[in-house]
Design a protein around this motif. Sequence first.
Motif, PDB file in Angstrom:
ATOM      1  N   SER A 193       0.822  -1.215   0.000  1.00  0.00           N
ATOM      2  CA  SER A 193       0.000   0.000   0.000  1.00  0.00           C
ATOM      3  C   SER A 193       0.854   1.262   0.000  1.00  0.00           C
ATOM      4  N   PHE A 194       2.189   1.121   0.200  1.00  0.00           N
ATOM      5  CA  PHE A 194       3.047   2.318   0.167  1.00  0.00           C
ATOM      6  C   PHE A 194       2.998   2.983  -1.201  1.00  0.00           C
ATOM      7  N   ASP A 195       2.637   2.220  -2.239  1.00  0.00           N
ATOM      8  CA  ASP A 195       2.530   2.801  -3.576  1.00  0.00           C
ATOM      9  C   ASP A 195       1.426   3.851  -3.659  1.00  0.00           C
ATOM     10  N   GLN A 196       0.495   3.804  -2.700  1.00  0.00           N
ATOM     11  CA  GLN A 196      -0.624   4.758  -2.713  1.00  0.00           C
ATOM     12  C   GLN A 196      -0.268   6.077  -2.028  1.00  0.00           C
ATOM     13  N   CYS A 197       0.903   6.156  -1.387  1.00  0.00           N
ATOM     14  CA  CYS A 197       1.300   7.378  -0.679  1.00  0.00           C
ATOM     15  C   CYS A 197       1.452   8.539  -1.650  1.00  0.00           C
ATOM     16  N   ILE A 198       0.772   9.659  -1.363  1.00  0.00           N
ATOM     17  CA  ILE A 198       0.844  10.838  -2.241  1.00  0.00           C
ATOM     18  C   ILE A 198       1.761  11.908  -1.651  1.00  0.00           C
ATOM     19  N   LYS A 199       2.510  11.545  -0.590  1.00  0.00           N
ATOM     20  CA  LYS A 199       3.531  12.419   0.014  1.00  0.00           C
ATOM     21  C   LYS A 199       2.944  13.729   0.537  1.00  0.00           C
TER      22      LYS A 199
END
Length: 404
Positions: free
Chosen positions: A9-15
Amino acid sequence: MTIKVRDTSFDQCIKCTVCTVYCPVAKANPEFPGPKQCGPDGERLRLKSPEFYDESLKYCTNCKRCETACPSGVKIGDMIAVARAEHDSKPANLKTARDFVLSHTDLMGSLATPVAPLVNAATSIQAVKKLMHKTLGVHDHKSLPKYSHGTFRRWYKKQCHDQSQFSKQIHYFHGCYVNYNHPQLGKDLVRVMNAMGIGVQLLDKEKCCGVPLIANGFHHKAKKNAEFNLQHLEAAVSRQDAPILSTSSSCSYALQQEYPHVLKVDNSQVQDKIQYVTRYLLQAMLRGDGPRLKPLNKKVVYHTPCHLERTGGGLFSIELLKLIPGLEVKVLDSECCGSAGTYGFKSENYQTSISIGNKLFRQIKESDADLAVTDCETCKWQIEENSALEAIHPVSLLAMALEI
């Protein structure tokens, strides 16, 4: 059954960094880089090489407030907990011994309850507290939880043999706190349920839910406990198709969410049956199936524990309290209390713990309330120790209002 799919789910992080803004530790401890860096940013690097594991992850309290704030559904807290399980080491020293004692709550409870008066007296002596501070690293400003002289299960077996007379039933996961420290909460639950015409059934056996074991780096033991508990939860539901309730917001969160996401243990057979108790009680009362209540005429302040906030369950507790006649309820603008289970007991975390909780303590002291109310046992200890106001569970307050 073990779940082998890795969380990506880290791929969903939008920073957006809202997780770091919402993190109580990042505000109080400059050595903690925050959940964004320790979670999704660090996970991308750790997948390339374990050398990117950062010791600062040990400052995370596993409160999950980062996940509550994240608009993208990234399981940041779970990511950090799994990384600690995979990469953290436990050196053979006194602090590891301390972490073992603080986290193995069912072992310590079974040893302490037969001699509870002696253990409680010994751990209250100032000289003993100072010795534990200097040797084990248990801060001497903290009071270790008091043990009950006799367990809840023992009381239940002697007093509750007639529970099958009720047409409705619930299964009760009582947890270590009710069994070894505060059996009165379990007794209050039995009173409330029986007043609603509902019988309370215990599992044949249960062990610690695993929350303190995860927080202190004993993941293998936590996973063993999860598998043991699931075996008995599934057997209970197989015998009688009924809800599984817990009076601990952290126990219910672990049984529902941390078993599959952190410990990778498949709980799909019973996950939908597990509820935190106030949701069940509120739904019953809104259907008109609640107990008869008398006015309490008290003012209370309510603190939402982090794990309950993560599931949105705080609203059920608040609305349940509002149904008690004569009760004035003020919902505190509170964040984490700072205790975070065993975190605040450790000398290296104590000041951070107090800094996190100061806003909550100040609100309670200024409230002029008769009682504080919270759903979590470690929040209760932290509030009572730092505000001098008694903190009780919503179920105990409901039991106080019973007409019978």
